[in-house]
Design a protein around this motif. Structure first.
Motif, PDB file in Angstrom:
ATOM      1  N   CYS A 366     -58.870  38.662  36.123  1.00  0.00           N
ATOM      2  CA  CYS A 366     -59.175  38.674  37.569  1.00  0.00           C
ATOM      3  C   CYS A 366     -59.757  37.350  38.044  1.00  0.00           C
ATOM      4  CB  CYS A 366     -60.121  39.818  37.910  1.00  0.00           C
ATOM      5  SG  CYS A 366     -59.367  41.448  37.719  1.00  0.00           S
ATOM      6  N   SER A 367     -59.585  36.334  37.315  1.00  0.00           N
ATOM      7  CA  SER A 367     -59.817  34.933  37.727  1.00  0.00           C
ATOM      8  C   SER A 367     -61.241  34.392  37.903  1.00  0.00           C
ATOM      9  CB  SER A 367     -59.072  34.653  39.039  1.00  0.00           C
ATOM     10  OG  SER A 367     -57.717  34.985  38.942  1.00  0.00           O
ATOM     11  N   PRO A 368     -62.368  34.975  37.635  1.00  0.00           N
ATOM     12  CA  PRO A 368     -62.604  36.282  37.038  1.00  0.00           C
ATOM     13  C   PRO A 368     -63.339  37.273  37.955  1.00  0.00           C
ATOM     14  CG  PRO A 368     -64.427  34.879  36.481  1.00  0.00           C
ATOM     15  CD  PRO A 368     -63.558  34.094  37.453  1.00  0.00           C
ATOM     16  N   LEU A 369     -63.894  36.823  39.095  1.00  0.00           N
ATOM     17  CA  LEU A 369     -64.911  37.611  39.790  1.00  0.00           C
ATOM     18  C   LEU A 369     -64.334  38.852  40.472  1.00  0.00           C
ATOM     19  CD1 LEU A 369     -67.974  37.268  40.076  1.00  0.00           C
ATOM     20  CD2 LEU A 369     -67.579  36.303  42.340  1.00  0.00           C
ATOM     21  N   VAL A 370     -64.977  40.003  40.207  1.00  0.00           N
ATOM     22  CA  VAL A 370     -64.607  41.274  40.810  1.00  0.00           C
ATOM     23  C   VAL A 370     -65.741  41.805  41.682  1.00  0.00           C
ATOM     24  CG1 VAL A 370     -64.065  43.705  40.338  1.00  0.00           C
ATOM     25  CG2 VAL A 370     -62.998  41.894  38.967  1.00  0.00           C
ATOM     26  N   ALA A 371     -66.958  41.762  41.172  1.00  0.00           N
ATOM     27  CA  ALA A 371     -68.110  42.298  41.902  1.00  0.00           C
ATOM     28  C   ALA A 371     -69.333  41.442  41.624  1.00  0.00           C
ATOM     29  CB  ALA A 371     -68.377  43.744  41.491  1.00  0.00           C
ATOM     30  N   VAL A 372     -70.305  41.506  42.544  1.00  0.00           N
ATOM     31  CA  VAL A 372     -71.536  40.739  42.373  1.00  0.00           C
ATOM     32  C   VAL A 372     -72.642  41.370  43.204  1.00  0.00           C
ATOM     33  CG1 VAL A 372     -71.078  39.154  44.288  1.00  0.00           C
ATOM     34  CG2 VAL A 372     -72.524  38.399  42.388  1.00  0.00           C
ATOM     35  N   CYS A 373     -73.867  41.246  42.727  1.00  0.00           N
ATOM     36  CA  CYS A 373     -74.991  41.707  43.533  1.00  0.00           C
ATOM     37  C   CYS A 373     -75.124  40.804  44.759  1.00  0.00           C
ATOM     38  CB  CYS A 373     -76.285  41.671  42.720  1.00  0.00           C
ATOM     39  SG  CYS A 373     -76.440  43.026  41.532  1.00  0.00           S
ATOM     40  N   PRO A 374     -75.270  41.383  45.957  1.00  0.00           N
ATOM     41  CA  PRO A 374     -75.363  40.568  47.166  1.00  0.00           C
ATOM     42  C   PRO A 374     -76.634  39.723  47.182  1.00  0.00           C
ATOM     43  CG  PRO A 374     -75.800  42.875  47.651  1.00  0.00           C
ATOM     44  CD  PRO A 374     -75.304  42.821  46.237  1.00  0.00           C
ATOM     45  N   HIS A 375     -76.595  38.665  47.981  1.00  0.00           N
ATOM     46  CA  HIS A 375     -77.684  37.686  47.972  1.00  0.00           C
ATOM     47  C   HIS A 375     -78.989  38.224  48.538  1.00  0.00           C
ATOM     48  CE1 HIS A 375     -77.528  36.937  52.324  1.00  0.00           C
ATOM     49  NE2 HIS A 375     -76.204  36.971  52.227  1.00  0.00           N
ATOM     50  N   ASN A 376     -78.941  39.394  49.180  1.00  0.00           N
ATOM     51  CA  ASN A 376     -80.159  39.902  49.825  1.00  0.00           C
ATOM     52  C   ASN A 376     -80.839  41.026  49.044  1.00  0.00           C
ATOM     53  OD1 ASN A 376     -78.238  41.876  50.236  1.00  0.00           O
ATOM     54  ND2 ASN A 376     -78.775  42.256  52.384  1.00  0.00           N
ATOM     55  N   ILE A 377     -80.500  41.211  47.764  1.00  0.00           N
ATOM     56  CA  ILE A 377     -81.164  42.279  47.017  1.00  0.00           C
ATOM     57  C   ILE A 377     -82.649  41.957  46.860  1.00  0.00           C
ATOM     58  CG2 ILE A 377     -79.094  42.941  45.749  1.00  0.00           C
ATOM     59  CD1 ILE A 377     -80.276  41.520  43.293  1.00  0.00           C
ATOM     60  N   SER A 378     -83.457  42.992  46.863  1.00  0.00           N
ATOM     61  CA  SER A 378     -84.913  42.797  46.813  1.00  0.00           C
ATOM     62  C   SER A 378     -85.518  43.185  45.477  1.00  0.00           C
ATOM     63  CB  SER A 378     -85.592  43.619  47.922  1.00  0.00           C
ATOM     64  OG  SER A 378     -85.271  44.991  47.786  1.00  0.00           O
ATOM     65  N   LYS A 415     -57.827  45.933  42.268  1.00  0.00           N
ATOM     66  CA  LYS A 415     -56.662  45.393  42.973  1.00  0.00           C
ATOM     67  C   LYS A 415     -57.138  44.297  43.915  1.00  0.00           C
ATOM     68  CE  LYS A 415     -54.648  47.774  46.321  1.00  0.00           C
ATOM     69  NZ  LYS A 415     -53.810  48.763  47.048  1.00  0.00           N
ATOM     70  N   GLY A 416     -56.442  43.171  43.929  1.00  0.00           N
ATOM     71  CA  GLY A 416     -56.816  42.084  44.826  1.00  0.00           C
ATOM     72  C   GLY A 416     -56.016  40.828  44.533  1.00  0.00           C
ATOM     73  N   PRO A 417     -56.145  39.813  45.394  1.00  0.00           N
ATOM     74  CA  PRO A 417     -55.365  38.579  45.220  1.00  0.00           C
ATOM     75  C   PRO A 417     -55.773  37.774  44.000  1.00  0.00           C
ATOM     76  CG  PRO A 417     -56.997  38.311  46.956  1.00  0.00           C
ATOM     77  CD  PRO A 417     -57.018  39.759  46.578  1.00  0.00           C
ATOM     78  N   GLN A 418     -56.910  38.097  43.381  1.00  0.00           N
ATOM     79  CA  GLN A 418     -57.357  37.370  42.198  1.00  0.00           C
ATOM     80  C   GLN A 418     -56.787  37.935  40.905  1.00  0.00           C
ATOM     81  OE1 GLN A 418     -59.018  39.782  43.762  1.00  0.00           O
ATOM     82  NE2 GLN A 418     -61.100  40.063  42.976  1.00  0.00           N
ATOM     83  N   VAL A 419     -56.083  39.070  40.988  1.00  0.00           N
ATOM     84  CA  VAL A 419     -55.561  39.715  39.778  1.00  0.00           C
ATOM     85  C   VAL A 419     -54.337  38.958  39.256  1.00  0.00           C
ATOM     86  CG1 VAL A 419     -54.546  41.821  38.836  1.00  0.00           C
ATOM     87  CG2 VAL A 419     -56.461  41.961  40.452  1.00  0.00           C
ATOM     88  N   MET A 420     -54.311  38.717  37.962  1.00  0.00           N
ATOM     89  CA  MET A 420     -53.268  37.932  37.302  1.00  0.00           C
ATOM     90  C   MET A 420     -51.868  38.483  37.548  1.00  0.00           C
ATOM     91  SD  MET A 420     -53.350  39.161  33.316  1.00  0.00           S
ATOM     92  CE  MET A 420     -53.008  40.886  32.894  1.00  0.00           C
ATOM     93  N   LYS A 421     -50.862  37.633  37.261  1.00  0.00           N
ATOM     94  CA  LYS A 421     -49.477  38.078  37.317  1.00  0.00           C
ATOM     95  C   LYS A 421     -49.140  38.980  36.137  1.00  0.00           C
ATOM     96  CE  LYS A 421     -46.121  35.364  38.529  1.00  0.00           C
ATOM     97  NZ  LYS A 421     -45.161  34.226  38.643  1.00  0.00           N
TER      98      LYS A 421
END
Length: 578
Positions: A366-378, A415-421
């Protein structure tokens, strides 16, 4: 509920993070590269071993490298080139030079054995390689089984200036003895490539979004290493998706990122190299992040705005007194990836720095990023955050149903545009990896809550099955990491006649006062009985990948080879205190 309607994470985006991003800002990585070089010519692009290059200076080298490939090596669009380099300036020069020549880059771990190198070169069809002299002896051995058309050899100090570079090369070869003898008769030096290329014309190839940019090999953790086919669009899309999440806390032309993760690893390739190059950032290249004292000194003088790393790196830094006493005034973004960030490490990091480690999740495919903690987590929440913009995820149960209830585990699909061929030359493996348009990650995940936050429970292969109950190593490791005398911990399953498997943990101690009984008492306080480790072993050092991931599979293999019998027959615990 239809699969494409369950998107609870979209309500959890900070107000300045979009649900969708434009993934077609550039037509190719060549466009993005040229954009940054033109916009930030006088900004420092990379710093390595005390030497720096601006975007203008880098571009001169890159175009010379590309022109040499086109004229002397006569490469064609789509030809493969392998890069066997650590984090030195030669890496971005060779990488962007190859892309500007229309080539497909095959990243190679310099620590590969000859057989691993042979497999990757043969599987990818790479006919050209750029190799650091420190590991040229490995290539020499590999050439007994495979042939290459062209070889470019570089030395550690080749981008450190004439005088300083000579000193570095002499020190590395003769004093530190880090360059074993090798013989590559038909090779050409990196400096010769740039010298000849500077006098050659460069012709820009026609490269589109759907052309391959990388054959990025998986680590082979689930069998033979496979080459994920990543297009220019895959990487460009993930750059824009990353900026969608991180962009609100980043500033164009004023970013200073520490690149301790090897650039040949997909995490650093996209985040550290591509994202920050897109922003006109300055990257501090760390060739050997295991030298923590040296790294801390460089951090102090560099004063970064962003730091990326893995759990073991954060743990090592926070255990360093000099780092803990340091005031990094510009640091505003800390990204964790590669493996789960343990709760104990994150808590100590936040206590000392005032910043949370924004844990992310991704995979080579996935190129590689799929998910991440948002910048505003406390606060630390033990999740991998929410899907990045323009990404769809589902959690699928064993019965094929789509899971929407929090806390219920299933396989994560993306599923997304970062997913490999697909996987290069492996049609069957490609078909097996896709569920319609969704990529099956092989990771067991659950919805942590009804706001779309995801929690990785475990990789399928790492699950421990105790009397029919699933036990997830990360849950045990998180608990044990809370103990102040634990430096590193890894949990595995070992065979048991009575329960199928039982839990064993390996621990690297900070203080030998830590005993097995102390660990058990801690676990009994926080874990159900069948999750409490039956065997505890203290060791001096964990087996790790080059990125710093602890290799549970090596611990399992070592344990099975060592015991040779079912541990339950032994009738006693295995406490090998060192």
């Amino acid at each position: 509920m239809a699969e494409n309607q369950y998107r609870p994470w979209q309500n959890s985006y900070p107000s300045d993070v979009p649900a969708e991003v434009d993934t077609c800002v550039f037509n190719s990585l060549l466009d993005m590269y040229e954009f940054s070089c033109e916009k930030y010519p006088d900004r420092v692009a990379f710093i390595s071993m005390g030497h720096s290059v601006t975007y203008r200076e880098l571009n001169e080298r890159v175009r010379s490298f590309a022109a040499f490939l086109e004229n002397d090596f006569q490469v064609k669009k789509g030809d493969r080139i392998a890069l066997m380099l650590p984090n030195v300036i030669q890496y971005p020069v060779a990488l962007f030079g190859a892309l500007l020549a229309g080539m497909v880059v095959v990243n190679v771990n310099p620590l590969y054995t000859p057989s691993e190198l042979v497999h990757q070169l043969r599987d990818s069809g790479a006919r050209i390689i750029v190799v650091i002299s420190n590991f040229a002896h490995t290539l020499q051995k590999a050439l007994l089984e495979i042939s290459l058309d062209r070889i470019i050899v570089t030395n550690m100090g080749d981008e450190c200036g004439a005088f300083r570079g000579s000193l570095v090369n002499i020190a590395v070869k003769y004093f530190k003895r880090l360059v074993p003898r090798f013989s590559l008769p038909n090779s050409v030096s990196y400096k010769t490539v740039l010298s000849i290329g500077s006098g050659c014309p460069y012709t820009r190839p026609l490269v589109s979004r759907e052309d391959l940019a990388f054959l990025q090999y998986t680590g082979g953790t689930t069998g033979t290493a496979k080459g994920a086919m990543l297009t220019h669009h895959n990487i460009l899309a993930n750059v824009e998706q990353s900026l969608g999440m991180y962009g609100p806390v980043l500033q164009e032309g004023d970013e200073y990122v520490v690149t301790a993760i090897p650039l040949y690893h997909v995490f650093a390739l996209t985040i550290n190299l591509m994202v920050f190059f897109r922003l006109g950032g300055t990257s501090l290249l760390i060739a050997d992040p295991r030298r923590i004292k040296s790294l801390v000194r460089e951090l102090h003088s560099f004063n970064p705005t962003c730091l990326t790393g893995v759990n073991t790196l954060f743990g090592a830094l926070i255990d360093n007194q000099e780092f803990c006493s340091m005031h990094l005034s510009r640091l505003r973004l800390v990204i964790g990836g590669g493996t789960s960030v343990q709760k104990g490490v994150e808590q100590r990091w936040f206590t000392n720095t005032g910043l949370h480690i924004l844990e992310g999740y991704g995979l080579t495919e996935c190129s590689p990023l799929v998910a991440v903690c948002p910048h505003n987590i406390s606060e630390y929440n033990g999740t991998i955050g929410i899907p990045v913009p323009s990404t769809e995820v589902i959690i699928r149960g064993d019965d094929g149903s789509v899971i929407t209830e929090p806390g219920v585990p299933g396989e994560l699909e993306v599923k997304g545009p970062q997913v490999m061929k697909g996987y290069f030359g492996r049609d069957v493996a490609t078909r097996d990896t896709f569920d319609g348009d969704y990529l099956k990650t092989g990771d067991i995940a659950c919805w942590a809550n009804d706001r779309g936050f995801l929690k990785i429970v475990e990789r399928k292969k790492d699950m421990i099955l105790v009397s029919g109950f699933n036990v997830y190593p990360t849950e045990i490791e998180d608990v044990i990491s809370l103990h102040p005398n634990v430096a590193e911990v890894a949990a595995i399953g070992v065979p048991s006649q009575h329960s199928g498997e039982v839990v064993k943990v390996f621990i690297v101690r900070k203080n030998k006062a830590l005993t097995a009984e102390m660990v058990k008492t801690l676990c009994q306080k926080h874990l159900t009985k069948y999750k409490v480790p039956k065997y505890i072993e203290f060791i001096d050092k964990m087996p790790k990948t080059n990125v710093g991931k602890i290799l549970r599979k090596e611990l399992r293999a070592m344990e099975l080879q060592r015991i040779g019998i079912n541990p339950d027959k032994d009738g006693k615990q295995v406490f090998r205190n060192k």
